[in-house]
Design a protein around this motif. Sequence first.
Motif, PDB file in Angstrom:
ATOM      1  N   ALA A 147    -135.758  91.683  85.242  1.00 45.17           N
ATOM      2  CA  ALA A 147    -136.579  90.836  84.254  1.00 45.17           C
ATOM      3  C   ALA A 147    -135.493  90.516  82.939  1.00 45.17           C
ATOM      4  O   ALA A 147    -135.760  89.446  82.437  1.00 45.17           O
ATOM      5  N   LEU A 148    -134.831  91.593  82.733  1.00 46.69           N
ATOM      6  CA  LEU A 148    -134.027  91.315  81.365  1.00 46.69           C
ATOM      7  C   LEU A 148    -132.682  90.632  81.614  1.00 46.69           C
ATOM      8  O   LEU A 148    -132.147  89.741  80.671  1.00 46.69           O
ATOM      9  N   LYS A 151    -133.069  87.506  86.339  1.00 43.49           N
ATOM     10  CA  LYS A 151    -134.025  86.414  86.194  1.00 43.49           C
ATOM     11  C   LYS A 151    -133.864  85.352  87.172  1.00 43.49           C
ATOM     12  O   LYS A 151    -134.410  85.639  88.477  1.00 43.49           O
ATOM     13  N   ASP A 152    -133.440  84.264  87.080  1.00 43.18           N
ATOM     14  CA  ASP A 152    -133.316  83.062  88.003  1.00 43.18           C
ATOM     15  C   ASP A 152    -132.053  83.215  89.074  1.00 43.18           C
ATOM     16  O   ASP A 152    -131.883  82.385  89.768  1.00 43.18           O
ATOM     17  N   THR A 234    -139.637  85.441  84.999  1.00 42.73           N
ATOM     18  CA  THR A 234    -139.647  86.609  84.204  1.00 42.73           C
ATOM     19  C   THR A 234    -140.883  87.403  84.283  1.00 42.73           C
ATOM     20  O   THR A 234    -141.005  88.728  84.351  1.00 42.73           O
ATOM     21  N   GLN A 235    -141.817  86.807  84.253  1.00 40.74           N
ATOM     22  CA  GLN A 235    -143.263  87.346  84.209  1.00 40.74           C
ATOM     23  C   GLN A 235    -143.309  88.229  85.606  1.00 40.74           C
ATOM     24  O   GLN A 235    -143.905  89.182  85.664  1.00 40.74           O
TER      25      GLN A 235
END
Length: 378
Positions: A147-148, A151-152, A234-235
Amino acid sequence: MNNRNIYLLYLISLLQGMVFYGPIATLYRQAAGLSMLQIMLIESCFMASSLTFELPWGIVADEIGYKNSMVICTLLFFITKIIFYYAHDFWFFLLERILLGFVFAGLSGLDTTLLYLSCKQEKAQKTFGTYDAFSTAGQLFASIVFALFIKDDFAKAASWTIFPYGLATILSVGIKEPKHTDKCKSHIATKKIPMPSPKLLLLLLAVALFDVVHQNLTVFFSQLQYLRCNATMTQIGICHALVTLSGMLGICSYRLTARFGKRRTSSILLGLAGFAAVIQILTVNLLLSVIAVVLLRVSYSLFMPLQTDLQHKEVRSSERTTALSVNAFFMDAIDIPLNLLYGKLGDLSLISALCCGAISSFSAVAFLQFYFSKSKKQ
């Protein structure tokens, strides 16, 4: 007690929980062009591979020793993560899962046997819960990192997963063979395969149903549910971290069982899983969806140490991993067609797959009730 083995297995569990692509496992495969049916077909091939090698691995582990088997399995586990990183189409992902099935067949019953023989038996369920909690901690760490920082970047998520698995392989070399297994071994060809009783089959059927529900609704379809709720990458990573964190409650399994008893605890936990599936069917709200997946993960995390302890207490053979491998063989035979069913339903609609999860969970409750009823009579 062999505290060295226990601590090493805890660390290995922690490292092997660090799957940095976990939050986007389904999306990763879909980005490579795979449909849900193909993903579930690969999952069924994974189960078929595990099914094929379950019994041979259990026999081999009892012959060559649990430490040697653990080193081989962790090394092959490490190799599967390298293959996954380079996978770019259906056939590469299929190869990775078939090899992983071989690894899972080897680990099936092996890690818990090492723990069971390295701790006091009255503390087995607590030890199993702690072992699962370390795996959950690894997953939580991976989810937060995703998440931090990731991400993508799907490729980075796959590449970072390789390193902790390599370290786990090194740690496995330090495991000591339990003294309980120092015995005169019979030739493989003369071994009598311990078959599960009709009563035990009820437990295995319930566990198999619940295992498939958890695997599909928390690993594969949860990500589609989050997208249904318009979540960002991210969510999704944050949601995965929250769900993973809730799995830490598995360490409290023995406390829950001590308070409510095994029968009532099992029924409550599997009933909660069915309720969680129903919530996902009815909502497109991200918060409610996360709560539902958390409920499912918590119920699974609390139930697994309990069912593992039940299986070990049902073993009447000196070849413990062989007996547990036979159990896993029966469960895999149930899981294979169920995974194909989930894949087909998932391509039709997410709701259909979630309905299947709810029905399976409530059916598992019924089978468990029959199991405990027979246990009480005996």
